[in-house]
Write an enzyme that holds these catalytic residues in place. Structure first.
Site, PDB file in Angstrom:
ATOM      1  N   GLU A   1     -10.143  -6.399  28.598  1.00 37.46           N
ATOM      2  CA  GLU A   1     -10.735  -7.614  29.174  1.00 37.46           C
ATOM      3  C   GLU A   1     -10.739  -7.493  30.690  1.00 37.46           C
ATOM      4  O   GLU A   1     -10.289  -6.494  31.244  1.00 37.46           O
ATOM      5  CB  GLU A   1      -9.930  -8.851  28.755  1.00 37.46           C
ATOM      6  CG  GLU A   1      -8.482  -8.815  29.203  1.00 37.46           C
ATOM      7  CD  GLU A   1      -7.669 -10.044  28.761  1.00 37.46           C
ATOM      8  OE1 GLU A   1      -8.243 -10.973  28.165  1.00 37.46           O
ATOM      9  OE2 GLU A   1      -6.455 -10.051  29.045  1.00 37.46           O
TER      10      GLU A   1
ATOM     11  N   LYS B   1      -2.612 -17.603  25.551  1.00 37.63           N
ATOM     12  CA  LYS B   1      -2.735 -17.844  26.999  1.00 37.63           C
ATOM     13  C   LYS B   1      -1.363 -18.336  27.474  1.00 37.63           C
ATOM     14  O   LYS B   1      -1.164 -19.501  27.800  1.00 37.63           O
ATOM     15  CB  LYS B   1      -3.840 -18.863  27.269  1.00 37.63           C
ATOM     16  CG  LYS B   1      -4.319 -18.802  28.679  1.00 37.63           C
ATOM     17  CD  LYS B   1      -5.726 -19.256  28.878  1.00 37.63           C
ATOM     18  CE  LYS B   1      -6.036 -19.176  30.363  1.00 37.63           C
ATOM     19  NZ  LYS B   1      -7.259 -19.777  30.736  1.00 37.63           N
TER      20      LYS B   1
ATOM     21  N   THR C   1      -7.151 -23.849  30.818  1.00 40.90           N
ATOM     22  CA  THR C   1      -7.939 -24.204  31.998  1.00 40.90           C
ATOM     23  C   THR C   1      -9.306 -24.665  31.502  1.00 40.90           C
ATOM     24  O   THR C   1     -10.028 -23.897  30.870  1.00 40.90           O
ATOM     25  CB  THR C   1      -8.095 -22.985  32.938  1.00 40.90           C
ATOM     26  OG1 THR C   1      -6.800 -22.429  33.163  1.00 40.90           O
ATOM     27  CG2 THR C   1      -8.699 -23.389  34.259  1.00 40.90           C
TER      28      THR C   1
HETATM   29  C1  LIG Z   1      -6.558 -12.715  31.223  1.00 33.66           C
HETATM   30  C2  LIG Z   1      -7.656 -13.654  30.801  1.00 33.66           C
HETATM   31  N1  LIG Z   1      -8.493 -13.278  29.812  1.00 33.66           N
HETATM   32  C3  LIG Z   1      -9.489 -14.092  29.396  1.00 33.66           C
HETATM   33  C4  LIG Z   1      -9.708 -15.328  29.979  1.00 33.66           C
HETATM   34  C5  LIG Z   1     -10.820 -16.223  29.488  1.00 33.66           C
HETATM   35  O1  LIG Z   1     -10.305 -17.324  28.796  1.00 33.66           O
HETATM   36  P1  LIG Z   1     -11.106 -18.678  28.581  1.00 33.66           P
HETATM   37  O2  LIG Z   1     -12.445 -18.326  28.000  1.00 33.66           O
HETATM   38  O3  LIG Z   1     -10.280 -19.460  27.657  1.00 33.66           O
HETATM   39  O4  LIG Z   1     -11.267 -19.317  29.937  1.00 33.66           O
HETATM   40  C6  LIG Z   1      -8.850 -15.750  31.003  1.00 33.66           C
HETATM   41  C7  LIG Z   1      -9.031 -17.062  31.619  1.00 33.66           C
HETATM   42  O5  LIG Z   1      -8.388 -17.439  32.566  1.00 33.66           O
HETATM   43  C8  LIG Z   1      -7.793 -14.904  31.418  1.00 33.66           C
HETATM   44  O6  LIG Z   1      -6.950 -15.259  32.397  1.00 33.66           O
END
Ligand SMILES: Cc1ncc(COP(=O)(O)O)c(C=O)c1O
Length: 278
Positions: free
Chosen positions: A176, A143, A31
């Protein structure tokens, strides 16, 4: 005509019913924030996607093809969100993967979420979720498309005053947020949970760690528990769309928006303007 989605390069809204992304969550996604008409941190997102494909044994998409398709979709849009989904495609017998796999590329633009500006300025209220994250070293950091733990966690609250929920693993480590990564400031030290058992290794988390290193802030990735959170001087959350949100309250505890969080926000703003490519 300004399309909002491309499926394998073709404008459209419909994915094959046989796609393994739908059946098994067999794929990955990115994203990206589109600001001032360009995708932020494009190279980092492409690196994570490439690495994720390698770990899941999905043939990676051509980076130039993705770049061209992304450019087509964001053309004429100042501020938006670009989501890129790569699935293993259709076919195979049950879980057995098709050989060769013909992965599907799904790109879609949507409006930026309208979070209040106060979230970044004054901070957000955060709760602790009951839903836990299971361990899986082969999926940790990715992801991938399986997000049921986050969906269940997000069902735990409805009040709009709470912006995010923190998730612990099955052994009580803080990992997280449901859609963010977490940082703690302990004195002059920046800490963030280790993600070798579960969790998503966020792009913004990597950006913040790099900034911290560049400006000489001691930082470490390590196991963190609720006591560590209780002792933290500052807490903040990151993701690619929100940047950095300070945590103003964690359950009943109030926290200040501290100097280190502010410094990192300022550095991030500068870096965002430099690291925009599409
Ligand atoms: C579960 C989770 N952790 C962490 C993140 C942060 O990821 P990013 O910095 O790549 O947006 C996301 C982003 O959607 C997420 O869904």
């Amino acid at each position: 005509m300004n399309h909002v989605s491309l499926i394998n390069g073709v404008p459209g809204e419909h994915v094959a019913l046989s796609d393994r992304g739908l059946h098994y969550g067999d794929g990955l996604f990115e994203t990206l924030a589109v600001r001032d008409g360009v995708c932020e941190f494009w190279d980092r997102h492409m690196q994570r996607l490439q690495l994720g494909c390698e770990r899941l044994h999905i043939p990676p998409p051509s980076p130039t093809l993705l770049r061209d398709e992304a450019a087509t979709l964001i053309h004429g849009r100042e501020c938006a969100v670009l989501k890129i989904i790569i699935t293993r495609g259709s076919g195979g017998r049950g879980y057995q993967v098709p050989l060769p796999a013909l992965p599907a590329r799904i790109l879609r633009v949507s409006p930026q979420p309208d979070h209040p500006a106060s979230h970044a300025r004054d901070g957000v209220a955060v709760r602790i979720c009951d839903q836990r994250l299971g361990h899986n070293v082969s999926l940790a950091g990715l992801k991938h498309l399986n997000r049921l733990e986050q969906v269940l966690a997000r069902l735990e609250w409805e009040t709009p005053e709470i912006a995010e929920g923190l998730m612990l693993d099955t052994e009580g480590r803080v990992i997280e947020g449901t859609f963010t990564n977490l940082f703690l400031v302990d004195g002059e030290h920046l800490l963030t949970p280790e993600l070798n058992r579960c969790g998503v290794a966020g792009i913004m988390r990597g950006v913040v760690l790099d900034i911290a290193q560049r400006i000489g802030l001691a930082c470490a990735e390590r196991d963190i528990d609720l006591d560590d959170l209780g002792r933290a001087d500052e807490l903040f959350l990151t993701n690619s769309l929100i940047g950095i949100w300070p945590v103003r309250t964690l359950e009943a505890r109030r926290l200040p928006v501290g100097d280190i969080t502010r410094r990192l926000q300022t550095h991030l703003e500068k870096q965002r303007n430099l690291d925009c490519i599409a």
